[in-house]
Scaffold this active site. Structure first.
Site, mmCIF file in Angstrom:
data_model
loop_
_atom_site.group_PDB
_atom_site.id
_atom_site.type_symbol
_atom_site.label_atom_id
_atom_site.label_comp_id
_atom_site.label_asym_id
_atom_site.label_seq_id
_atom_site.Cartn_x
_atom_site.Cartn_y
_atom_site.Cartn_z
ATOM 1 C CG HIS A 1 -1.766 1.056 1.539
ATOM 2 N ND1 HIS A 1 -1.323 2.670 1.273
ATOM 3 C CD2 HIS A 1 -3.254 1.034 1.376
ATOM 4 C CE1 HIS A 1 -2.825 2.341 1.621
ATOM 5 N NE2 HIS A 1 -3.726 2.166 1.720
ATOM 6 C CE LYS B 1 -7.224 -0.922 5.667
ATOM 7 N NZ LYS B 1 -7.753 0.647 5.527
ATOM 8 C CD GLN C 1 -6.892 -4.502 4.203
ATOM 9 O OE1 GLN C 1 -7.622 -6.013 4.522
ATOM 10 N NE2 GLN C 1 -6.699 -3.228 3.694
ATOM 11 C CB CYS D 1 -3.326 3.270 -1.269
ATOM 12 S SG CYS D 1 -5.322 4.034 -1.183
#
Lengths: 416, 130
Positions: A131, A234, A211, A373
């Site tokens: 990212h 997240k 993530q 991104c």
């Protein structure tokens, strides 16, 4: 709400009941099919109530007020810090730094460590699946210090090509920055192996857990890494709060990235000294309710057996794989199921991802479209953009059907 | 319903665009991107001695809205004086599309317009300075 760790049986219907936004129609009356958890997860009621509790009953600044509210809120914030420590298996709570999010955490290391210690000729090892948040800070630190960026090549199915690792990981490598899980390809990277190899060359390793941390237990000592960063939003917690974990001796050697209140020990006219960890890296007033809310979010997910959550999310991913592969013109990016988490990025021939997202939205299906991104990765894939469905613990198999049906609908609109 | 935005004329312009390609000798050209979804539009203009756009071509890739908007814009601006295009407002561009765009999709619909604005403002006119 939270019971002891891993004791609640995982049932998706019950989980969905915990998320108010999933149990009401969209403002336009449609039923929401939320497949954008990779961008930001929805919040369970216990997190929402915790934020309200802080702001309603004991909000004040932390670590400052010698008054009842100051004591209460500080206890809550430090309790959240301990929850994070236990969650990621950090040895001591002082290593848990509250930041504004993953990006702020990485910048703290790119400024505080890289700009201080990198020299011309040193190398930083990256790869194109990162990212921008775990890419640009290192790129800029390299420009500032004269260090060189090197890149682990990707295999054709979007994994790090470890057969090339010995070529790019050298005695000059001082730092390895890598994602635990690609936000586009879904690739789960072999962090333990990378950490061992980095350390064998005397390099440090930072893992972007934005993530990966929400989708499985992470133990920083098991992994053998030096820094872990992730975001609250997240992992079913609030936005505006994130975590930087680093080994004490590294954090102590680093310079602070931001200067101001709370991070100082003593201030003189011409110089200052820094507070002990974690305060050294927590300049200014932190996102107070958000920090407490992050603790509540972690306690929420900790009540479920992580293996059961993982199995559920991978069942969704496997079904998406199966359904999408059956649709002509659909290309899925990234590795097979055994090497990925619950993210599926794809393109549909003849329909731009942005048009897909718009048409999906007609059916209440929320996905992400764009370069996510990751411009270098999309350059590598030779795609200007992809569409991404990402699954959280609250998604259902029926919602995967809705994804496939939305693709067929978009194809029909575009006469494909 | 945003299905409304994929109306026949938008899909027509997307699939069979007007003047998609390149001019042999453009007076000026400019390229810009919409980083949100990776749309790219390059606009090439032929501007005649009377400071009118005699030919407009575009090239690009991206979503249906960005590409259709570029096609529609090229069709519209041919024959128009540069001075008039300088006064053109974003809302006029959106009106040309005849479909309702959300704020995020307006970036797609206005990309070609943004490129045009850069071109017309950079264009040196031979008008006497008053």
């Amino acid at each position: 709400m939270a019971t002891s760790v891993g004791t609640s049986k995982f049932e998706v219907a019950a989980v969905r009941n915990d998320f108010p936004i999933l149990n009401q129609p969209l403002p336009n009356g449609q039923t929401l099919v939320y497949l954008d958890t990779g961008a930001s997860a929805q919040k369970p009621l216990c997190v929402i109530e915790k934020l309200t509790e802080v702001l309603t009953h004991y909000y004040s600044n932390t670590h400052r007020g010698i008054h009842t509210l100051g004591d209460l809120v500080t206890t809550e914030v430090e309790g959240a810090r301990e929850t994070v420590r236990e969650f990621i298996g950090a040895p001591v709570v002082e290593e848990i730094i509250f930041t504004g999010g993953t990006t702020a955490s990485i910048n703290a290391v790119a400024y505080g460590w890289a700009r201080k210690f990198l020299k011309p000729g040193d190398e930083v090892l990256l790869n194109v699946m990162e990212h921008h948040a775990n890419f640009v800070p290192w790129q800029q630190a390299a420009i500032a210090t004269g260090a060189t960026l090197r890149f682990i090549p990707l295999t054709s199915d979007g994994q790090l090509d470890l057969t090339q690792l010995d070529t790019v990981l050298t005695d000059r490598t001082k730092f390895v920055a890598v994602t635990g899980m690609s936000n586009v390809l879904g690739t789960i990277n072999p962090i333990r192996e990378l950490a061992a190899k980095a350390h064998a060359k005397g390099a440090l390793i930072l893992v972007d857990g934005a993530q990966s941390v929400p989708h499985g237990p992470v133990n920083v000592r098991d992994l053998g890494i030096d820094f872990l960063v992730f975001s609250g939003h997240k992992i079913y917690g609030p936005s505006g709060i994130g975590i930087l974990w680093g080994k004490s001796k590294l954090l102590e050697a680093m310079d602070p990235f931001q200067f101001g209140g709370n991070m100082i020990r003593e201030v003189f006219l011409e110089s200052s000294t820094w507070a002990d960890l974690p305060g050294k890296f927590e300049a200014g007033t932190m996102p107070i309710a958000e920090a407490v809310g992050l603790g509540a979010a972690i306690q929420y997910i900790q009540q479920f057996d992580p293996q059961a959550v993982h199995a559920h999310e991978m069942e969704l991913t496997a079904k998406a794989f199966q359904l999408l592969q059956e649709i002509p013109g659909v290309t899925i990016y990234g590795p097979g199921l055994e090497h990925r988490g619950s993210i599926v990025s794809f393109t549909v021939e003849g329909v731009h991802p942005h048009d897909l997202a718009d048409l999906f939205n007609n059916r209440g299906v929320a996905i992400r479209a764009g370069h996510h991104c990751t411009m270098p990765l999309h350059e590598h894939l030779n795609q200007p953009a992809t569409a991404r469905a990402s699954f959280g613990m609250y998604n259902t198999l029926e919602e995967v059907d809705a994804l496939a049906e939305a693709i067929l609908y978009a194809k029909k609109v575009f006469r494909r | 319903m945003t299905e409304d935005i994929y109306q026949e004329h938008i899909l027509e312009h997307f699939e069979s665009p007007y003047h998609k390609g390149h001019l042999a000798h453009p007076t000026c050209c400019h390229r810009d991107k919409n980083p949100l979804c990776g749309d790219v539009i390059e606009l090439q203009l032929k501007i005649d001695a009377s400071d009118c756009v005699s030919e407009a071509y575009f090239d690009g890739k991206g979503c249906a809205i960005s590409q259709a908007a570029a096609s529609i814009l090229c069709e519209q601006i041919e024959g128009k004086p540069v001075a008039e295009l300088k006064d053109m407002q974003a809302q006029q561009m959106l009106d040309l599309l005849h479909v309702p765009l959300t704020a995020s999709r307006q970036k797609c619909g206005l990309l070609a317009f943004k490129v045009l604005k850069t071109l017309v403002y950079a264009h040196e006119t031979d008008e006497p300075q008053v």
